[in-house]
Design a protein around this motif. Structure first.
Motif, PDB file in Angstrom:
ATOM      1  N   VAL A 207       0.857  -1.185   0.000  1.00  0.00           N
ATOM      2  CA  VAL A 207       0.000   0.000   0.000  1.00  0.00           C
ATOM      3  C   VAL A 207       0.894   1.237   0.000  1.00  0.00           C
ATOM      4  CG1 VAL A 207      -1.752   1.248   1.333  1.00  0.00           C
ATOM      5  CG2 VAL A 207      -1.769  -1.253   1.297  1.00  0.00           C
TER       6      VAL A 207
ATOM      7  N   ASP B 291       5.628  10.371  16.971  1.00  0.00           N
ATOM      8  CA  ASP B 291       4.960  11.408  17.776  1.00  0.00           C
ATOM      9  C   ASP B 291       3.451  11.175  17.752  1.00  0.00           C
ATOM     10  OD1 ASP B 291       7.022  13.713  18.479  1.00  0.00           O
ATOM     11  OD2 ASP B 291       7.522  13.059  16.463  1.00  0.00           O
TER      12      ASP B 291
ATOM     13  N   THR C  14       1.429   5.663   9.096  1.00  0.00           N
ATOM     14  CA  THR C  14       2.135   5.856  10.363  1.00  0.00           C
ATOM     15  C   THR C  14       1.633   4.889  11.424  1.00  0.00           C
ATOM     16  OG1 THR C  14       2.447   8.175   9.851  1.00  0.00           O
ATOM     17  CG2 THR C  14       2.552   7.561  12.189  1.00  0.00           C
TER      18      THR C  14
ATOM     19  N   GLY D  66       1.958   8.377   1.898  1.00  0.00           N
ATOM     20  CA  GLY D  66       2.583   9.569   1.309  1.00  0.00           C
ATOM     21  C   GLY D  66       3.951   9.272   0.711  1.00  0.00           C
TER      22      GLY D  66
HETATM   23  C1  FAD Z   1      13.181  11.569   7.072  1.00  0.00           C
HETATM   24  C2  FAD Z   1      12.010  11.223   7.941  1.00  0.00           C
HETATM   25  C3  FAD Z   1      11.913  11.791   9.205  1.00  0.00           C
HETATM   26  C4  FAD Z   1      10.825  11.493  10.032  1.00  0.00           C
HETATM   27  N1  FAD Z   1      10.748  12.062  11.280  1.00  0.00           N
HETATM   28  C5  FAD Z   1       9.688  11.756  12.083  1.00  0.00           C
HETATM   29  C6  FAD Z   1       9.566  12.341  13.393  1.00  0.00           C
HETATM   30  O1  FAD Z   1      10.396  13.109  13.866  1.00  0.00           O
HETATM   31  N2  FAD Z   1       8.472  11.988  14.143  1.00  0.00           N
HETATM   32  C7  FAD Z   1       7.523  11.128  13.671  1.00  0.00           C
HETATM   33  O2  FAD Z   1       6.559  10.864  14.406  1.00  0.00           O
HETATM   34  N3  FAD Z   1       7.608  10.590  12.445  1.00  0.00           N
HETATM   35  C8  FAD Z   1       8.668  10.871  11.644  1.00  0.00           C
HETATM   36  N4  FAD Z   1       8.771  10.281  10.409  1.00  0.00           N
HETATM   37  C9  FAD Z   1       7.721   9.311   9.996  1.00  0.00           C
HETATM   38  C10 FAD Z   1       6.581  10.020   9.261  1.00  0.00           C
HETATM   39  O3  FAD Z   1       5.939  10.906  10.134  1.00  0.00           O
HETATM   40  C11 FAD Z   1       5.547   8.993   8.751  1.00  0.00           C
HETATM   41  O4  FAD Z   1       5.072   8.272   9.861  1.00  0.00           O
HETATM   42  C12 FAD Z   1       6.167   8.024   7.753  1.00  0.00           C
HETATM   43  O5  FAD Z   1       6.845   8.747   6.747  1.00  0.00           O
HETATM   44  C13 FAD Z   1       5.100   7.108   7.125  1.00  0.00           C
HETATM   45  O6  FAD Z   1       4.157   7.858   6.442  1.00  0.00           O
HETATM   46  P1  FAD Z   1       4.089   7.853   4.836  1.00  0.00           P
HETATM   47  O7  FAD Z   1       2.736   8.390   4.488  1.00  0.00           O
HETATM   48  O8  FAD Z   1       5.289   8.516   4.282  1.00  0.00           O
HETATM   49  O9  FAD Z   1       4.147   6.261   4.557  1.00  0.00           O
HETATM   50  P2  FAD Z   1       4.695   5.440   3.303  1.00  0.00           P
HETATM   51  O10 FAD Z   1       6.162   5.667   3.139  1.00  0.00           O
HETATM   52  O11 FAD Z   1       3.843   5.653   2.122  1.00  0.00           O
HETATM   53  O12 FAD Z   1       4.424   3.935   3.850  1.00  0.00           O
HETATM   54  C14 FAD Z   1       5.079   3.424   4.983  1.00  0.00           C
HETATM   55  C15 FAD Z   1       4.627   1.957   5.174  1.00  0.00           C
HETATM   56  O13 FAD Z   1       3.246   1.902   5.490  1.00  0.00           O
HETATM   57  C16 FAD Z   1       2.531   1.056   4.549  1.00  0.00           C
HETATM   58  N5  FAD Z   1       1.205   1.676   4.395  1.00  0.00           N
HETATM   59  C17 FAD Z   1       0.920   2.889   3.890  1.00  0.00           C
HETATM   60  N6  FAD Z   1      -0.394   3.178   4.033  1.00  0.00           N
HETATM   61  C18 FAD Z   1      -0.954   2.093   4.607  1.00  0.00           C
HETATM   62  C19 FAD Z   1      -2.290   1.773   5.004  1.00  0.00           C
HETATM   63  N7  FAD Z   1      -3.317   2.638   4.899  1.00  0.00           N
HETATM   64  N8  FAD Z   1      -2.521   0.547   5.549  1.00  0.00           N
HETATM   65  C20 FAD Z   1      -1.506  -0.346   5.690  1.00  0.00           C
HETATM   66  N9  FAD Z   1      -0.218  -0.093   5.356  1.00  0.00           N
HETATM   67  C21 FAD Z   1       0.046   1.116   4.824  1.00  0.00           C
HETATM   68  C22 FAD Z   1       3.401   1.065   3.304  1.00  0.00           C
HETATM   69  O14 FAD Z   1       3.169  -0.089   2.509  1.00  0.00           O
HETATM   70  C23 FAD Z   1       4.798   1.099   3.921  1.00  0.00           C
HETATM   71  O15 FAD Z   1       5.170  -0.191   4.315  1.00  0.00           O
HETATM   72  C24 FAD Z   1       9.824  10.582   9.574  1.00  0.00           C
HETATM   73  C25 FAD Z   1       9.919  10.016   8.296  1.00  0.00           C
HETATM   74  C26 FAD Z   1      10.993  10.340   7.476  1.00  0.00           C
HETATM   75  C27 FAD Z   1      11.030   9.729   6.099  1.00  0.00           C
END
Ligand code: FAD
Length: 265
Positions: free
Chosen positions: A28, A118, A109, A31
């Motif tokens: 899936v 967070d 997340t 973002g």
């Molecule tokens: C450089 C960096 C710094 C960050 N710093 C922080 C921070 O300081 N604090 C914090 O809390 N978070 C932090 N994050 C995490 C960020 O907040 C998100 O939680 C994280 O990027 C996942 O969200 P996304 O939409 O990008 O997921 P994606 O990259 O699109 O997916 C992540 C995973 O989730 C799966 N997935 C996606 N959607 C679903 C769904 N609906 N159901 C089931 N599985 C799914 C995907 O297949 C993948 O395995 C950071 C991330 C990055 C890349």
């Protein structure tokens, strides 16, 4: 960078789940901020954008938050942030920057159960439920404790119970991952103290939460509750801080959050 063989945009949640489970190399897309950090070869990428899962809906007794809702939407929703003393906005605001928060999604997340999250820390201080395409609806706590199973997270449900809440986190520098996160809530004698980024996943400090609910709060009692929380939680070390440092930090952050919640009473 990850690669994608084919992209599908299912029209129903059932179809999304079927593709995810039938194709071994399917994933899936949220973002894609986290996926972009790796080099995963995704055969079939499942884009949920045709499923109407983006946005926050207020109901009589709850908020419904779609999986594709971004952190920026959480941060700027004027109705949601009149509840829980703006807890969710406070939790996501320190994460990287506005552009980043416009991309990352709630569903990815929570489904990924990141220890540093967070958002998960804050959601645990509220009465939050997770809805999964296959697994159905369950308390966030139950979801976090379940072993991994392929599924699609579709929505979160947060009960509008009027609880007071406060969030505190600490980072070595702005835009870094947190070294420790804490969220505290209080409702009619029921306290909840959550500590995350330990760096283990967020968990409730059970004894300290009970004390918080029971006590008339003054400065000395708040110190005692903070020390109790730090004493009962398990902490670990990583490149950002030692277990001992996190334990000391826990006392400070819990005291600050409890002070804020008490001031709201
Ligand atoms: C450089 C960096 C710094 C960050 N710093 C922080 C921070 O300081 N604090 C914090 O809390 N978070 C932090 N994050 C995490 C960020 O907040 C998100 O939680 C994280 O990027 C996942 O969200 P996304 O939409 O990008 O997921 P994606 O990259 O699109 O997916 C992540 C995973 O989730 C799966 N997935 C996606 N959607 C679903 C769904 N609906 N159901 C089931 N599985 C799914 C995907 O297949 C993948 O395995 C950071 C991330 C990055 C890349």
């Amino acid at each position: 960078m990850f690669t994608v063989g084919q992209l599908v945009q299912p029209d129903t949640v059932e179809e999304a789940y079927r593709i995810l489970t039938e194709k071994k190399d399917a994933a899936v897309l949220g973002g894609c901020a986290f996926l972009r950090m790796g080099s995963r070869a995704i055969g079939t990428a499942i884009d949920l954008s045709h499923l109407n899962l983006e946005g926050i809906t207020e109901h009589a007794d709850s908020f419904e938050i779609g999986a594709m809702t971004t952190f920026r939407m959480l941060e700027t929703d004027s109705v949601l942030n009149t509840f829980f003393d703006g807890l969710l906005a406070e939790a996501v605001k320190p994460i990287i920057g506005v552009q980043f928060r416009h991309a990352v999604t709630v569903g990815a997340t929570v489904f990924s159960k990141y220890g540093f999250s967070d958002l998960i820390t804050a959601l645990q201080a509220l009465d939050t439920e997770v809805e999964l395409a296959h697994g159905g609806r369950m308390a966030l706590e139950a979801f976090l404790n379940r072993p991994y199973e392929k599924d699609v997270l579709t929505r979160l449900w947060i009960r509008k119970d009027g609880r007071r809440a406060a969030y505190q986190s600490f980072r070595n520098s702005a835009s870094d991952f947190p070294i420790l996160t804490t969220a505290v809530s209080l409702l009619a004698g029921q306290g909840r103290i959550v500590v995350g980024a330990r760096p283990l996943k967020a968990a409730i400090a059970v004894q300290a939460s009970q004390e918080l609910g029971r006590m008339d709060l003054n400065s000395q009692r708040m110190d005692e509750i903070a020390a109790l929380a730090a004493g009962e939680m398990t902490f670990g070390a990583n490149m950002r801080g030692s277990a001992e440092y996190r334990r000391e930090l826990c006392k400070v952050l819990v005291k600050r959050a409890v002070t804020e919640v008490a001031a709201c009473k």
